[in-house]
Design an enzyme around this catalytic site. Structure first.
Site, PDB file in Angstrom:
ATOM      1  N   ASP A  41     -17.379   8.766 -35.614  1.00 17.40           N
ATOM      2  CA  ASP A  41     -18.799   8.826 -35.988  1.00 17.40           C
ATOM      3  C   ASP A  41     -19.226   7.592 -36.793  1.00 17.40           C
ATOM      4  O   ASP A  41     -18.394   6.872 -37.356  1.00 17.40           O
ATOM      5  CB  ASP A  41     -19.049  10.049 -36.889  1.00 17.40           C
ATOM      6  CG  ASP A  41     -19.029  11.345 -36.110  1.00 17.40           C
ATOM      7  OD1 ASP A  41     -18.572  11.333 -34.944  1.00 17.40           O
ATOM      8  OD2 ASP A  41     -19.458  12.367 -36.671  1.00 17.40           O
ATOM      9  N   ASP A  42     -20.530   7.429 -36.869  1.00 20.69           N
ATOM     10  CA  ASP A  42     -21.216   6.510 -37.804  1.00 20.69           C
ATOM     11  C   ASP A  42     -21.125   5.037 -37.419  1.00 20.69           C
ATOM     12  O   ASP A  42     -21.710   4.192 -38.087  1.00 20.69           O
ATOM     13  CB  ASP A  42     -20.711   6.653 -39.254  1.00 20.69           C
ATOM     14  CG  ASP A  42     -20.968   8.026 -39.838  1.00 20.69           C
ATOM     15  OD1 ASP A  42     -21.580   8.845 -39.138  1.00 20.69           O
ATOM     16  OD2 ASP A  42     -20.532   8.280 -40.975  1.00 20.69           O
ATOM     17  N   HIS A  91     -25.590   9.951 -32.694  1.00 20.05           N
ATOM     18  CA  HIS A  91     -25.387  10.539 -34.024  1.00 20.05           C
ATOM     19  C   HIS A  91     -26.645  10.302 -34.876  1.00 20.05           C
ATOM     20  O   HIS A  91     -26.549  10.180 -36.091  1.00 20.05           O
ATOM     21  CB  HIS A  91     -24.138   9.906 -34.660  1.00 20.05           C
ATOM     22  CG  HIS A  91     -23.638  10.593 -35.901  1.00 20.05           C
ATOM     23  ND1 HIS A  91     -23.592  11.956 -36.037  1.00 20.05           N
ATOM     24  CD2 HIS A  91     -23.143  10.092 -37.071  1.00 20.05           C
ATOM     25  CE1 HIS A  91     -23.087  12.265 -37.232  1.00 20.05           C
ATOM     26  NE2 HIS A  91     -22.820  11.141 -37.878  1.00 20.05           N
ATOM     27  N   HIS A  95     -28.948   8.501 -39.673  1.00 20.39           N
ATOM     28  CA  HIS A  95     -28.174   9.500 -40.414  1.00 20.39           C
ATOM     29  C   HIS A  95     -28.972  10.317 -41.426  1.00 20.39           C
ATOM     30  O   HIS A  95     -28.526  10.536 -42.559  1.00 20.39           O
ATOM     31  CB  HIS A  95     -26.991   8.801 -41.119  1.00 20.39           C
ATOM     32  CG  HIS A  95     -25.747   9.643 -41.143  1.00 20.39           C
ATOM     33  ND1 HIS A  95     -25.544  10.621 -42.094  1.00 20.39           N
ATOM     34  CD2 HIS A  95     -24.661   9.663 -40.350  1.00 20.39           C
ATOM     35  CE1 HIS A  95     -24.365  11.195 -41.875  1.00 20.39           C
ATOM     36  NE2 HIS A  95     -23.820  10.626 -40.815  1.00 20.39           N
ATOM     37  N   HIS A 182     -14.090   8.506 -38.474  1.00 20.60           N
ATOM     38  CA  HIS A 182     -15.191   7.546 -38.644  1.00 20.60           C
ATOM     39  C   HIS A 182     -14.640   6.138 -38.463  1.00 20.60           C
ATOM     40  O   HIS A 182     -13.734   5.735 -39.202  1.00 20.60           O
ATOM     41  CB  HIS A 182     -15.818   7.692 -40.040  1.00 20.60           C
ATOM     42  CG  HIS A 182     -16.376   9.061 -40.279  1.00 20.60           C
ATOM     43  ND1 HIS A 182     -15.579  10.139 -40.603  1.00 20.60           N
ATOM     44  CD2 HIS A 182     -17.649   9.532 -40.212  1.00 20.60           C
ATOM     45  CE1 HIS A 182     -16.347  11.215 -40.738  1.00 20.60           C
ATOM     46  NE2 HIS A 182     -17.611  10.878 -40.501  1.00 20.60           N
TER      47      HIS A 182
END
Ligand code: ZN
Length: 577
Positions: A41-42, A91, A95, A182
């Site tokens: 993720d991210d 995603h 955020h 991540h």
């Protein structure tokens, strides 16, 4: 930084703990194959390329839940991950806590990110993971994609320690797990790659999230939430590479690609990547050889596809023969070394069964000739055509069975029209205003002097162009006028009503009185007022007629074939034949 809500952490850990009990592990080993989906993720971030190198070296596919804001700055990394078979997913853009956003803002977060991902990699169908794993039924319904949670939380963002990340993965992994990591942290990249080596030795196969569910025969739907896919007795197996077969049919190479049931095939023939550049295969096709076929089979290009098939087909195709004719002697050449040339003079298309060309051939006038090349170790290439007319014209793109063949032959012989080079006439090409006045000038046998040119008011008629003197002469004779005082537009296509108007003025110039016939065309009302009298004249003289539907089509462009037909009739009318 990417803190998730404590309730969800507890739930995820509970799931992980339940599945890590020894009994579950034994059961998993008994199943068809142990599958696991590792997710990052991210990102993308500065360590993502290193991660991709490590995954590639291990033949491992992963899923990347990317932020739109980061995909913008790392677009080449997004493209690479997609090309290398990883699943690209969404995603959000930057955020946020999605439950606190308005409906429109939630949609913007998802849709803008989808656009950035597509701009970067060309893919589609992005699954979504919500930031912090935070959502509710309102958010789920707005997302418009399957929503992916996780079943193994490595807490990599918190521990920031390679060996702890590795041991957390190994401690909690199970068959069917979705592992959360991540790629923003170097320690996460290293920990993940080390854990992958161990899990591979334990018999795990790493798949994308999409593939995990497909393999287990589970359909996914938009707005539904998924966090694992445990063994259920079904494993549909990996997507098989397509297979290719080729066979020579009618001298060309026919390519057939096959994939397993339900999978689409994407392919290229120039050695480029079939994922980003491929065409969807719809059935057997012919290829020019040599070529390199690259193909993938896919249930979905983004995350559920085979490795790339690559096959070079080296049998070359012979070039189409080149025809030349001089004083009735036909010479055929083929630039492919070692190719045999075969030819036909009976009006049929040449095949490799037609007579072998062994040297210049005498052609009787009125003969259509065709030729092709091929032979040992070669595929037969295209067929070349030509017609040697009774008037001694050799034309490659007009054949005796076409309605305008005779007219084209006449205008070429009379020097009223000329070919477009390389023995071609381009009958389907539009006639331009400059070409029409040049034809009329030729037909008049006029030689205008340079002084005519000096009087020309049109700035768009350049003195060195072939139509300069014809435009000057026809303007002086009041056969044509310009679009304005300065403009003649010599390269503009001419319409049938414009051509009628110019022909009418030309007939008057040549002293031919023309009656005005009736306008019985179905579309007579579409003829412009200024052209009606001219159209009545040219039709009464039989220079123009309507089409098969009885229409005049006044605004349609006149083709060079039509011009040849009209000019042949005009030559007859003028007694010039
Ligand atoms: Zn996140």
């Amino acid at each position: 930084m990417r803190r998730i809500c404590s309730v969800f952490v507890a739930a995820a850990m509970l799931v992980a703990a339940l599945c890590a009990v020894p009994g579950a592990a034994v059961k998993a080993e008994a199943a068809a194959g142990k599958l696991i989906a590792i997710t990052f993720d991210d990102g993308p971030g500065p360590y993502t390329e290193r991660l991709l190198d490590g995954l590639k070296a291990r033949g491992v596919k992963a899923t990347f839940f990317m932020l739109g804001s980061r995909a913008q700055s790392y677009s080449s990394t997004v493209a690479r991950a997609y090309r290398e078979g990883h699943q690209i997913a969404n995603h959000s853009y930057d955020h946020p806590e999605m439950t606190s956003l308005s409906d429109q803002s939630v949609k913007n977060q998802i849709q803008s990110t989808n656009s950035y991902l597509t701009n970067a990699c060309g893919g589609s169908g992005y699954f979504v993971r919500l930031p912090y794993g935070s959502g509710n039924s309102r958010v789920y319904s707005l997302v418009g994609a399957p929503i992916i949670f996780w079943s193994v939380d490595t807490r990599d963002w918190s521990v920031l320690n390679t060996s702890v990340v590795k041991s957390n993965i190994l401690r909690d992994s199970f068959d069917g797990a979705i592992v959360l990591l991540h790629d923003l942290y170097s320690t996460s990249v290293d920990g993940a790659l080390s854990a992958i080596d161990v899990l591979k030795n334990q018999g795990y196969e790493f798949v994308t999230v999409r593939e995990l569910f497909r393999r287990r025969g589970r359909t996914m739907s938009n707005g539904s939430v998924y966090s694992s896919s445990k063994p259920n007795g079904t494993d549909l197996g990996p997507v098989q590479k397509p297979t290719v077969t080729d066979e020579a049919v009618d001298g060309a190479l026919r390519i057939t690609l096959k994939a397993q049931q339900g999978a689409a095939i994407y392919y290229t023939l120039d050695g480029s990547d079939p994922v980003s550049k491929g065409k969807k295969y719809t059935g057997p096709f012919t290829a020019t050889t040599p070529c390199t076929i690259k193909a993938v089979a896919a249930f979905h290009l983004n995350g559920s596809r085979s490795d790339t098939l690559e096959t070079a087909i080296t049998t070359p195709t012979a070039a189409t023969p080149v025809m030349e004719i001089e004083n009735g002697m036909l010479t055929l050449t083929c630039k492919t070394a070692g190719a045999e040339i075969h030819y036909s003079t009976d009006g049929s298309a040449a095949t490799m069964d037609s007579p072998l060309y062994q040297g210049p051939v005498f052609l009787a006038q009125g003969t259509a000739v065709s030729a092709c090349a091929g032979g040992e170790g070669l595929l037969t290439g295209g067929v070349a055509w030509g017609a040697y007319s009774t008037r001694g014209n050799f034309i490659r793109d007009v054949l005796p069975n076409q309605w305008f063949y005779e007219s084209v032959d006449v205008v070429l012989s009379q020097g009223v029209m000329s070919g477009t080079g390389n023995h071609c006439f381009e009958p389907r090409a539009n006639l331009t205003r400059g070409q029409l006045v040049t034809i009329l000038y030729n037909l008049s046998g006029m030689q205008a002097g340079e002084e005519t040119l000096a009087n020309l008011p049109f700035t768009d008629v350049k003195k060195e162009r072939y139509y300069a003197l014809p435009v000057a002469w026809s303007y002086e004779q009041k056969i044509v006028s310009g679009y304005s005082e300065q403009e003649f537009r010599p390269d503009r296509n001419i319409t049938r009503e414009e051509m009628s108007q110019i022909l009418s003025a030309y007939l008057a110039n040549r002293g031919i009185a023309a009656e005005e016939g009736a306008l019985s065309f179905g579309d007579a009302e579409k003829i412009s007022g200024w052209a009606r009298s001219a159209v009545r004249q040219v039709c009464a003289l039989g220079l123009f007629s309507g089409d098969e539907k009885g229409n005049f089509a006044p605004r349609a462009n006149a083709s060079r074939a039509e011009a040849a037909s009209v000019m042949t009739k005009l030559c007859t009318l003028l007694g010039q034949l």
